[in-house]
Design a protein around this motif. Structure first.
Motif, short mmCIF file in Angstrom:
data_model
loop_
_atom_site.label_atom_id
_atom_site.label_comp_id
_atom_site.label_asym_id
_atom_site.label_seq_id
_atom_site.Cartn_x
_atom_site.Cartn_y
_atom_site.Cartn_z
N THR A 198 0.85 -1.21 0.00
CA THR A 198 0.00 0.00 0.00
C THR A 198 0.87 1.25 0.00
O THR A 198 2.02 1.21 0.43
CB THR A 198 -0.90 0.07 1.25
N ARG B 209 -3.74 3.46 -1.04
CA ARG B 209 -4.08 2.77 -2.29
C ARG B 209 -3.34 1.44 -2.29
O ARG B 209 -2.14 1.39 -2.00
CB ARG B 209 -3.64 3.61 -3.51
N GLU C 265 -2.06 -3.41 -6.97
CA GLU C 265 -2.43 -4.77 -7.39
C GLU C 265 -1.95 -5.10 -8.79
O GLU C 265 -2.16 -6.20 -9.28
CB GLU C 265 -3.95 -4.92 -7.31
N SER C 266 -1.35 -4.10 -9.44
CA SER C 266 -1.05 -4.29 -10.85
C SER C 266 0.35 -3.76 -11.17
O SER C 266 0.74 -2.71 -10.67
CB SER C 266 -2.13 -3.51 -11.60
N SER D 126 -10.80 0.23 -10.07
CA SER D 126 -9.41 0.59 -10.40
C SER D 126 -9.18 0.67 -11.91
O SER D 126 -8.06 0.90 -12.35
CB SER D 126 -8.48 -0.47 -9.81
N SER D 127 -10.25 0.49 -12.69
CA SER D 127 -10.08 0.49 -14.14
C SER D 127 -9.69 1.88 -14.63
O SER D 127 -10.18 2.89 -14.15
CB SER D 127 -11.39 0.06 -14.80
N THR D 128 -8.78 1.90 -15.61
CA THR D 128 -8.38 3.20 -16.18
C THR D 128 -9.36 3.63 -17.26
O THR D 128 -9.36 4.78 -17.66
CB THR D 128 -6.97 3.09 -16.80
N SER E 192 -7.60 6.35 -7.79
CA SER E 192 -7.84 4.90 -7.68
C SER E 192 -6.70 4.10 -8.32
O SER E 192 -6.86 2.92 -8.60
CB SER E 192 -9.18 4.54 -8.33
N CYS E 193 -5.56 4.76 -8.52
CA CYS E 193 -4.45 4.08 -9.21
C CYS E 193 -3.92 2.93 -8.35
O CYS E 193 -3.60 3.11 -7.19
CB CYS E 193 -3.33 5.07 -9.51
N ASP E 194 -3.84 1.75 -8.97
CA ASP E 194 -3.33 0.59 -8.22
C ASP E 194 -2.08 0.02 -8.91
O ASP E 194 -1.79 -1.15 -8.81
CB ASP E 194 -4.41 -0.49 -8.11
N ARG E 195 -1.36 0.89 -9.66
CA ARG E 195 -0.35 0.42 -10.59
C ARG E 195 1.07 0.89 -10.25
O ARG E 195 1.26 2.00 -9.77
CB ARG E 195 -0.69 1.05 -11.96
#
Ligand code: SAM
Ligand code: SF4
Length: 330
Positions: free
Chosen positions: A6, A11, A14-15, A231-233, A259-262
């Protein structure tokens, strides 16, 4: 399973996008200069073993999505071997590839056999001379053949076609791309042009926004919103008559940083926590000098803690990264 990865804004990461080469057989104007870039030496690029080890460490912290990219990932030899290794990584749920499509004619089958199930193909024009103008390569037919080959494998879905949207270039083909999404089993997505071109010509005025493109499409084909993962762009829109789907990736006009998970790993093994980072964390040196998995995990956690809240494209104070998209891994 290790504690989740995190950042300081809570955030969850996950990617990861892993660039497997900085080289490319195209010279897209919005990405690379005509003459190419100073390429990395082979020894500077992470080996498949090193990529697999990083993926394993990341997956143990809950990074379950891996996307291979570049440069052009399929100019690297034996990519199916890498896929085969990665599909076996415990905790990795989703493995995808982004490609310009040129090599798919021969590689789609071996990639699917190795375990690839998702693919994104970049395609900015459906017209031969405009395609050659933007990519500086006359290879539209090869890309279309590559897509046709990918279509032959029903296990390789979704097939996403990504088009960089640039004002003054893309407008005449917006409807043709919508029709491609209606005619073919491809989700066609427009990506707003970002200041990551090596030529450094980007201006805010050159960004053709997703909202503008959607309005153009809706004059001909009404669209209805489809809920997307948090989390979708991409915003997802389906054709109202049920035939096909479009996507809009709007990092400039509607940033999705909150919501960036990258995170990203460059071909030479540096961790970047944002496309627009000014800082990088070298993971290759510890990988090659005997660091333990836990030591590498700690380096990753420290870098992710410092992930910035948002990019500031178009705002006063925005400073461009010295790297182009091909050197980062888009
Ligand atoms: N070579 C592969 C390809 O083109 O799909 C993978 C690497 S490429 C850098 C990944 C994605 O970044 C492509 O979809 C490309 O269109 C996109 N891209 C490159 N430069 C960009 C820019 N300045 N703004 C927006 N997207 C860009
Ligand atoms: Fe190569 Fe992809 Fe960049 Fe085009 S966008 S120059 S295909 S890396």
């Amino acid at each position: 399973m290790r504690p989740p990865l995190t950042d300081s804004f809570d955030r969850h990461i996950e990617s990861v996008r892993v660039s497997i080469t900085d080289r490319c057989n195209f010279r897209c104007k919005y990405c690379m200069p005509a003459e190419g870039l100073p390429w990395l030496q082979r020894t500077e690029v992470l080996s498949f073993e090193e990529i697999e080890r990083l993926a394993t460490i990341l997956a143990s912290m809950g990074v379950s999505h891996v996307r291979l990219t570049g440069g052009e990932p399929l100019v690297r030899r034996d990519v199916p071997d890498l896929i085969e290794r990665l599909v076996k990584v415990p905790g990795l749920k989703d493995l995808a590839l982004t490609t310009n499509g040129v090599a798919l004619r021969t590689l789609a089958g071996p990639l699917v056999d190795a375990g690839l199930r998702r693919i994104n193909v970049s395609l900015d024009s459906l017209d031969h001379s405009r395609f050659a103008e933007i990519t500086r390569r006359d290879m539209l037919d090869r890309v279309l053949e590559g897509l046709e080959e990918a279509e032959r494998y029903p296990e390789l879905r979704p097939i996403k076609v990504n088009c960089v949207a640039m004002r003054g270039f893309t407008e005449p083909e917006v409807i043709a791309f919508a029709e491609l999404a209606r005619r073919k089993p491809y989700t066609v997505r427009f990506i707003e042009f970002m200041p990551l071109d090596a030529d450094r010509t980007w201006r805010k005025e050159d960004v053709l926004t997703g909202a503008e493109i959607r309005a153009m499409i809706e004059t001909v084909y009404p669209l209805v919103r489809v809920p997307a993962a948090a989390s979708s762009t991409a915003e997802r829109w389906a054709f109202a008559d049920g035939t096909g789907e479009m996507g809009f990736i709007n990092p400039v006009s509607e940033p999705f940083c909150s919501s960036c998970d990258r995170i990203r790993i460059t071909a030479e093994g540096s961790l970047r926590t944002c496309l627009f980072s000014m800082e990088e964390t070298d993971l290759r040196t510890p990988l090659r000098s005997g660091a333990t998995d836990l030591e590498i995990e700690m380096l990753i956690r420290q870098a992710v803690q410092a992930k910035r809240m948002k990019h500031q494209i178009g705002e006063a104070g925005f400073v461009r990264s010295a790297r182009s998209m091909s050197q980062i891994g888009g």
